[in-house]
Scaffold this active site. Structure first.
Site, PDB file in Angstrom:
ATOM      1  N   GLU A  73       0.834  -1.202   0.000  1.00 12.81           N
ATOM      2  CA  GLU A  73       0.000   0.000   0.000  1.00 12.81           C
ATOM      3  C   GLU A  73       0.871   1.256   0.000  1.00 12.81           C
ATOM      4  O   GLU A  73       1.830   1.338   0.761  1.00 12.81           O
ATOM      5  CB  GLU A  73      -0.899   0.005   1.250  1.00 12.81           C
ATOM      6  CG  GLU A  73      -1.844  -1.182   1.310  1.00 12.81           C
ATOM      7  CD  GLU A  73      -2.126  -1.614   2.740  1.00 12.81           C
ATOM      8  OE1 GLU A  73      -1.837  -0.862   3.681  1.00 12.81           O
ATOM      9  OE2 GLU A  73      -2.636  -2.749   2.916  1.00 12.81           O
ATOM     10  N   GLU A  97      -4.022  -6.930   2.652  1.00  9.24           N
ATOM     11  CA  GLU A  97      -2.774  -7.610   3.027  1.00  9.24           C
ATOM     12  C   GLU A  97      -2.769  -9.067   2.577  1.00  9.24           C
ATOM     13  O   GLU A  97      -1.735  -9.597   2.155  1.00  9.24           O
ATOM     14  CB  GLU A  97      -2.549  -7.546   4.536  1.00  9.24           C
ATOM     15  CG  GLU A  97      -2.048  -6.204   5.033  1.00  9.24           C
ATOM     16  CD  GLU A  97      -3.121  -5.132   5.030  1.00  9.24           C
ATOM     17  OE1 GLU A  97      -4.310  -5.481   4.883  1.00  9.24           O
ATOM     18  OE2 GLU A  97      -2.784  -3.952   5.177  1.00  9.24           O
ATOM     19  N   PHE A 102       2.864  -2.305   8.837  1.00  8.15           N
ATOM     20  CA  PHE A 102       3.104  -2.523  10.266  1.00  8.15           C
ATOM     21  C   PHE A 102       3.036  -4.049  10.442  1.00  8.15           C
ATOM     22  O   PHE A 102       2.154  -4.689   9.880  1.00  8.15           O
ATOM     23  CB  PHE A 102       2.004  -1.874  11.123  1.00  8.15           C
ATOM     24  CG  PHE A 102       2.178  -0.395  11.328  1.00  8.15           C
ATOM     25  CD1 PHE A 102       1.951   0.493  10.292  1.00  8.15           C
ATOM     26  CD2 PHE A 102       2.558   0.127  12.563  1.00  8.15           C
ATOM     27  CE1 PHE A 102       2.093   1.861  10.467  1.00  8.15           C
ATOM     28  CE2 PHE A 102       2.712   1.496  12.751  1.00  8.15           C
ATOM     29  CZ  PHE A 102       2.482   2.363  11.700  1.00  8.15           C
ATOM     30  N   ALA A 103       3.916  -4.603  11.255  1.00  7.08           N
ATOM     31  CA  ALA A 103       3.936  -6.058  11.437  1.00  7.08           C
ATOM     32  C   ALA A 103       2.565  -6.562  11.871  1.00  7.08           C
ATOM     33  O   ALA A 103       2.166  -7.679  11.537  1.00  7.08           O
ATOM     34  CB  ALA A 103       4.991  -6.446  12.474  1.00  7.08           C
ATOM     35  N   ASP A 104       1.838  -5.725  12.595  1.00  7.43           N
ATOM     36  CA  ASP A 104       0.519  -6.114  13.082  1.00  7.43           C
ATOM     37  C   ASP A 104      -0.432  -6.448  11.942  1.00  7.43           C
ATOM     38  O   ASP A 104      -1.231  -7.374  12.029  1.00  7.43           O
ATOM     39  CB  ASP A 104      -0.068  -4.983  13.921  1.00  7.43           C
ATOM     40  CG  ASP A 104       0.936  -4.438  14.919  1.00  7.43           C
ATOM     41  OD1 ASP A 104       0.746  -4.650  16.112  1.00  7.43           O
ATOM     42  OD2 ASP A 104       1.940  -3.811  14.510  1.00  7.43           O
ATOM     43  N   PHE A 105      -0.382  -5.649  10.866  1.00  7.11           N
ATOM     44  CA  PHE A 105      -1.320  -5.885   9.764  1.00  7.11           C
ATOM     45  C   PHE A 105      -0.996  -7.175   9.032  1.00  7.11           C
ATOM     46  O   PHE A 105      -1.850  -7.745   8.352  1.00  7.11           O
ATOM     47  CB  PHE A 105      -1.303  -4.729   8.760  1.00  7.11           C
ATOM     48  CG  PHE A 105      -1.515  -3.379   9.363  1.00  7.11           C
ATOM     49  CD1 PHE A 105      -2.171  -3.221  10.573  1.00  7.11           C
ATOM     50  CD2 PHE A 105      -1.055  -2.245   8.717  1.00  7.11           C
ATOM     51  CE1 PHE A 105      -2.353  -1.963  11.128  1.00  7.11           C
ATOM     52  CE2 PHE A 105      -1.241  -0.990   9.264  1.00  7.11           C
ATOM     53  CZ  PHE A 105      -1.882  -0.841  10.469  1.00  7.11           C
ATOM     54  N   HIS A 122      -0.468  -1.475  16.741  1.00 11.76           N
ATOM     55  CA  HIS A 122       0.575  -0.988  15.827  1.00 11.76           C
ATOM     56  C   HIS A 122       1.972  -1.087  16.456  1.00 11.76           C
ATOM     57  O   HIS A 122       2.845  -0.300  16.104  1.00 11.76           O
ATOM     58  CB  HIS A 122       0.337   0.481  15.451  1.00 11.76           C
ATOM     59  CG  HIS A 122      -0.819   0.733  14.540  1.00 11.76           C
ATOM     60  ND1 HIS A 122      -2.123   0.623  14.932  1.00 11.76           N
ATOM     61  CD2 HIS A 122      -0.872   1.120  13.238  1.00 11.76           C
ATOM     62  CE1 HIS A 122      -2.929   0.941  13.918  1.00 11.76           C
ATOM     63  NE2 HIS A 122      -2.194   1.237  12.893  1.00 11.76           N
TER      64      HIS A 122
HETATM   65  C1  LIG Z   1      -5.400  -3.945   7.609  1.00 11.81           C
HETATM   66  C2  LIG Z   1      -4.798  -2.585   7.555  1.00 11.81           C
HETATM   67  N1  LIG Z   1      -4.004  -2.260   6.539  1.00 11.81           N
HETATM   68  C3  LIG Z   1      -3.423  -1.047   6.457  1.00 11.81           C
HETATM   69  C4  LIG Z   1      -3.665  -0.121   7.425  1.00 11.81           C
HETATM   70  C5  LIG Z   1      -3.009   1.258   7.335  1.00 11.81           C
HETATM   71  N2  LIG Z   1      -4.036   2.263   7.070  1.00 11.81           N
HETATM   72  C6  LIG Z   1      -4.564   2.995   8.054  1.00 11.81           C
HETATM   73  S1  LIG Z   1      -5.787   3.987   7.504  1.00 11.81           S
HETATM   74  C7  LIG Z   1      -5.563   3.471   5.921  1.00 11.81           C
HETATM   75  C8  LIG Z   1      -6.414   4.025   4.817  1.00 11.81           C
HETATM   76  C9  LIG Z   1      -7.816   3.619   5.029  1.00 11.81           C
HETATM   77  O1  LIG Z   1      -8.621   4.149   4.031  1.00 11.81           O
HETATM   78  P1  LIG Z   1     -10.176   4.167   4.269  1.00 11.81           P
HETATM   79  O2  LIG Z   1     -10.644   2.820   4.650  1.00 11.81           O
HETATM   80  O3  LIG Z   1     -10.780   4.756   3.067  1.00 11.81           O
HETATM   81  O4  LIG Z   1     -10.383   5.097   5.536  1.00 11.81           O
HETATM   82  P2  LIG Z   1      -9.990   6.623   5.682  1.00 11.81           P
HETATM   83  O5  LIG Z   1      -8.588   6.688   6.212  1.00 11.81           O
HETATM   84  O6  LIG Z   1     -10.112   7.255   4.345  1.00 11.81           O
HETATM   85  O7  LIG Z   1     -10.954   7.152   6.661  1.00 11.81           O
HETATM   86  C10 LIG Z   1      -4.561   2.527   5.839  1.00 11.81           C
HETATM   87  C11 LIG Z   1      -4.144   1.873   4.602  1.00 11.81           C
HETATM   88  C12 LIG Z   1      -4.472  -0.492   8.495  1.00 11.81           C
HETATM   89  N3  LIG Z   1      -4.736   0.338   9.494  1.00 11.81           N
HETATM   90  N4  LIG Z   1      -5.048  -1.730   8.529  1.00 11.81           N
END
Ligand SMILES: Cc1ncc(C[n+]2csc(CCOP(=O)(O)OP(=O)(O)O)c2C)c(N)n1
Ligand SMILES: Cc1ncc(C[n+]2csc(CCOP(=O)(O)OP(=O)(O)O)c2C)c(N)n1
Ligand SMILES: [Mg+2]
Ligand SMILES: [Mg+2]
Lengths: 332, 320, 332, 320
Positions: D29, D59, D82-85, D128
């Site tokens: 991502e 993921e 992040f390792a968590d994801f 995280h």
């Molecule tokens: C499973 C997972 N992958 C990646 C992330 C990192 N991450 C945090 S917010 C985000 C974007 C999310 O987009 P959206 O669902 O449209 O929500 P928005 O931030 O636009 O409110 C990402 C990729 C995460 N938190 N969880």
């Protein structure tokens, strides 16, 4: 009543492949029940042979295929050697995976069969990824990625289809819908109109076919494969079929009325239907019977050879784990 | 008292809990027909389809939905079918269920029993045979149960359903049919080991089905005059540090045996804990599977098995 | 030009909630940038306030809500105390999660807010499960389960929607579509027509709304919530909005043209739009300004109180891990 | 030679590998904008969007698709953010990638680098911040890298991309900006530790960022006249048993320190292995996090941190 320009050669080839698959499955069943030579679970594709035969007939040998726990038919159709396959089911050294995978992980990379998978739905994004690799490498192969109706309820279905569409990948997704998810009717656990409706929501070209009509399967597969090879975009095929037996060879399927299966077998067996078509096209019954008996003899010989084959060397359990770091630590 | 199978004992404990508490319910694939190993047999007939719920093939949703339902006050028993498939629901278990109570500052609970049948069983190959109990023991927020007998599968299932914490409940697939006497009134306390055999020469620590093999080894050793104290941990978190340390300090010799991969296995935790707390007469030993994958062919599978003979041999060496 | 029977009271309440959310977010931003009191990431919902205000206005206090990393607005709208929320962002003892969760895990079970989630998409099936629990308990609450546009590309979206539809659960799924997935345009990574098309494929009633029109959001939410409460079936709302700022407060969003955001903010800010409506309905500008300044004062006070509040006791790190087995082992 | 940051060193190694081998590509991502921590900065400009590929928030698909692409002959570098994801892709990593080569009897390979930034970093809270390196060390089929310096993040990234095995590559989020001299020609051999400090009184074993804290502790101890031999394992599978056993046998004292939870951590493996092979003068010690969840509030987060002071204290006690 067959069409005037009916292609008998193809029709016979399709029947032959279906007979070979069925004979393989019956022999595998005997290996398990009569001979007690198979310890692990095996999942038979009896009644579903038209999908394997029809779809894979549209592929080149260097095209790639991924399948599920119910993958013997697909593997055989892709060109794997039945003796090596049977050896795999019996856990022998000559098995296509050296006896390490067994039925649920049957694979023959030499014919482009990149493996059956023991985890429902897992092969969907892996197959998309194989197509992604092809795209990066820049050649013109395509991937066929087969899974069951139960698999559409796991996340990898969504993630794999979205991936293939977003990246424009040459992969044909096939939902081989036999109506059952182990001992549960898939329709009871599936919302909406199912596989095809979901696939369409990703903007992927989607077709539905009578999966027990091998000619129809072969026709649509030919069109889809040609389109994918040309346009380098994914497509989706929902093939409706029926699981004639239990989920595993040892499942008596007591949860469904015997009559239900019997009626479907009597009216809608893909092999019987193809025989009808060929008889209608003027092929002699004896010729059709010979195809069946040849197939039977071939698979009987495969089982006999496999039963006589040696088990793997004990030490091979430490081979092919990884290159870096010894799997065998004397300390334990 | 009465004889039950290992599988039947957990079924009976679950049945009783469901009868006593209407908020207890089960969910998983094929449960309506009794579950793949018959662990839910008859429950749908008795409690109906809402409380013995089939599920789509959606391990992640089974885990997550049960968690959501637990947060609002029900007590789900979650069936993962094979421990391997539970890996499809790892985020749900580790990032959500184990953490929710803490990260929401105590506002929520996840009283769940998460059943993951594990272990090697008749040529099930690499994707249907794993034992990952050490993973769960490493995760704060989770309780880890590894019962090995019918008695414990009764009492521990009962305790797991009563617990307000999420319990990862690892039954061994190879011993569903093992029979044993079950005292339904016997108390069970988390983190207490069962001493299978008493002995003064060597302490053998094990759990899950391997504890049965350790007991067998202990009997063989006893016949040879070697006194093995065989300790079945029963739960890995919490685990009975006190009993193990006390025994090892007394015998001066420690052997830990488990079916799972030795490298990074919970046996390392046991050894490392003991040597930090007690002085031993001999260097401690671990027995576990090599760091190899589980094969299909029966003879290859046997290469990775930890047997009673191996345990006895190691104990003899330790005592020599 | 407002409708003749326009409900001013509701209109003002919706504006008030939006102003409070925006003021909270701006204060949170100041806490992070000016005061350096927030160490972790915070994700602001500036520009998206209409979704929170409009949807949650349709809920009862005992209805349940689940949200994402961008959940301050939803939490406030559900009735949480802004000082406790601000304390949570600052990691203080009086925070709604005792300072243990922070912005990404903000929750207030007392007002039915079952938590923001740091894992994209994870709350979707958990929310379905909360509705499953309600069904088993037999009461008439409903669940609202909010997620972003990026979340529709993870498996839990499919599994959660399928689950809710199969079991007939009282849950409103809301895709709050702000067009961005962190620094990536969601449309670039999403196949097909997106959220609504996918939701429909599960046979779930699906509506699309201009998510920056708080009255429209409130109207459709009221209808959907009533239908769910009555029919005990899931529904889906796709609300189109726009993320005015960066992904986190420290993301300058250099990957999109400044003009793009500026134009959207100028033409399509939900608060500005609602002020226009209320002005058109005859509300005095001074009254509207007072709503904004009251909100600002409220949140300024919340930040001041939070900044002065004590940190948690060190030992609380061992509380609420679990009942069985001590988290604190002296040995290490 | 030249000074690089920890993050920059891996970026440079990746850049060179991509320039040298057209089958190497990255996927995850937001990679097109350089990745969340800038680990891919400039690569899209140099190699284009196909080889520095953005991904949907999927993921499981990132992992699975990269695996499929690896099976057909490409060499993906997978970013989990992040390792968590990465827990969202556990089935893919454990049941598929780690097992494929074996279960298909050697027919396939998965030459993949799976990057999972881990560890505690400025109030990132429970979802995280995790360090689960012991999980991966327990899984046959996986190589586990835990680099701690710019030099190692260069050489090990290079080696990971060249490896034909799947490498779980765990960088620590707290040290992206740490600087160090990097000799790009320096060879790296899997399973060899780096001796950070030599010493004769106590062996301190560590890895990842904790190795930096261990070195700091070692310097403090040296000033007090205690000779600490500080060993940075660098990889946990394979790991340098020989170096650790030899050192511990020589100093007679063993301390293992890691940031992750002590219970079931890889420190247990190190201790259990050493005590099986060597006799020590003092009982060995482990330092790791309590079995508690990672909180948000900075003061609470500090309660779980393993610091240089704690390491030095434990070493002093051991040597007392
Ligand atoms: C499973 C997972 N992958 C990646 C992330 C990192 N991450 C945090 S917010 C985000 C974007 C999310 O987009 P959206 O669902 O449209 O929500 P928005 O931030 O636009 O409110 C990402 C990729 C995460 N938190 N969880
Ligand atoms: C993730 C996962 N969950 C559960 C199972 C157990 N399982 C094996 S086959 C099967 C049914 C699959 O149904 P379907 O996808 O329709 O394939 P079919 O068996 O009908 O060919 C189930 C539930 C599994 N292998 N993987
Ligand atoms: Mg099926
Ligand atoms: Mg978004």
């Amino acid at each position: 009543m067959t069409q005037p320009n009916y292609d008998r050669t193809r029709g016979l080839a399709l029947l032959t492949m279906m007979e070979r698959i069925r004979a393989f499955e019956r022999q595998a069943e005997l290996a398990a029940t009569r001979d007690q030579l198979v310890l692990g679970a095996i999942h038979l594709s009896i009644g579903q042979e038209a999908c394997a035969a029809g779809i894979i007939a549209a592929l080149r040998r260097d095209d790639l295929l991924l399948s599920t726990h119910r993958g013997h038919g697909h593997t055989l159709a892709k060109g794997a050697d039945p003796t090596a396959m049977m050896e795999e089911l019996l856990g022998r050294a000559g098995g296509c995976c050296g006896g390490k995978g067994g039925s649920m992980h049957i694979a023959d990379f030499g014919v482009g069969m990149l493996g059956a998978n023991g985890v429902v739905s897992a092969n969907i994004p892996i197959g998309a990824g194989a197509a992604h690799g092809i795209k990066l490498l820049g050649d013109d192969r395509i991937v066929v990625d087969i899974f069951g109706d139960g698999a559409i309820n796991r996340g990898p279905f969504l993630e794999g289809l979205n991936w293939a569409a977003v990246f424009g990948l040459p992969v044909l997704f096939v939902c081989e819908d036999n109506e059952w998810s182990a001992t549960t009717r898939t329709s009871d656990m599936t919302a909406g109109e199912g596989a095809a409706a979901r696939a369409k929501s990703f903007g992927i070209r989607t077709e539905v076919v009578d999966g027990n009509d091998v000619e129809a399967v072969a026709d649509i597969a030919r069109d889809l494969v040609a389109a994918i090879r040309r346009d380098r975009q994914p497509a989706f095929l929902h093939a409706r079929t029926f699981r004639q037996g239990g989920h595993t060879y040892f499942d008596p399927a007591t949860y469904r009325a015997k009559e239900e299966a019997a009626a479907r077998i009597a009216s809608d067996d893909p092999i019987a239907r193809q025989r009808e078509i060929l008889l209608g096209a003027g092929v002699a019954e004896a010729d059709l019977d010979r195809i069946a008996s040849d197939a039977w003899a071939e698979m009987e010989a495969a089982l006999a050879a496999a039963a006589a084959a040696p088990f793997p060397e004990d030490g091979s359990v430490f081979a092919d784990v990884q290159d870096i770091g010894s799997p065998e630590l004397e300390a334990y | 008292m009465g004889v039950m199978t290992y599988g039947g004992a957990a079924l009976e404990a679950l049945r009783q809990a469901m009868a006593a508490d209407p908020t207890v319910w089960c969910v998983g694939e094929d449960l309506g027909r009794g579950g793949v190993f018959g662990q839910y047999k008859g429950l749908r007939e008795e409690f109906g389809p809402d409380r013995v719920s089939d599920a789509p093939i959606s391990e992640a949703a089974i885990m997550a939905a049960a968690f959501g339902a637990a947060m609002v006050g029900t007590r789900p028993v979650v069936e993962m079918r094979f421990a391997d498939f539970a890996l499809c629901a790892t985020d749900e278990l580790i990032n959500q269920i184990a953490k929710a109570r803490f990260m929401f500052g105590g506002q929520s609970r996840a009283p769940m029993v998460i059943r993951k049948p594990m272990g090697m069983w008749r040529s099930s190959a690499a994707q249907h045979s794993q034992s990952l109990e050490s993973w769960y023991a490493h995760i704060p927020g989770l309780v880890v149960a590894v019962p090995s007998t019918a008695q414990d599968n009764f009492s521990m299932m009962k305790a797991a359903i009563e617990a307000d914490d999420p319990v990862v409940y690892l039954e061994h697939k190879n011993i569903w049919a093992n029979e044993g006497e079950v005292d339904q009134a016997a108390p069970y306390q988390w983190g207490t080991a069962r001493v299978r055999l008493k002995g003064g020469d060597v302490t053998i620590v094990s759990w899950s089905d391997c504890a049965n093999r350790a007991e067998q080894a202990g009997r063989t050793l006893a016949a040879e005059g070697i006194g093995a104290e065989v300790i079945d941990l029963r739960s890995l978190w919490p685990w009975d540090r006190t009993a193990v340390i006390e025994s090892a300090a007394r015998t001066g010799r420690l052997l830990v045996a488990h079916e799972s991969v030795a490298v990074g296995g919970f046996g390392a935790e046991v050894v490392a804990t003991v040597v930090q707390e007690a002085d031993l007469k001999a260097r401690p030993r671990r027995i576990g599977a090599p760091r190899a994958l589980i094969p299909y062919a029966p003879n290859l599978e046997d290469q990775l098995r930890v047997t009673a003979d191996m345990i006895a041999d190691a104990a003899r060496e330790l005592c020599a």
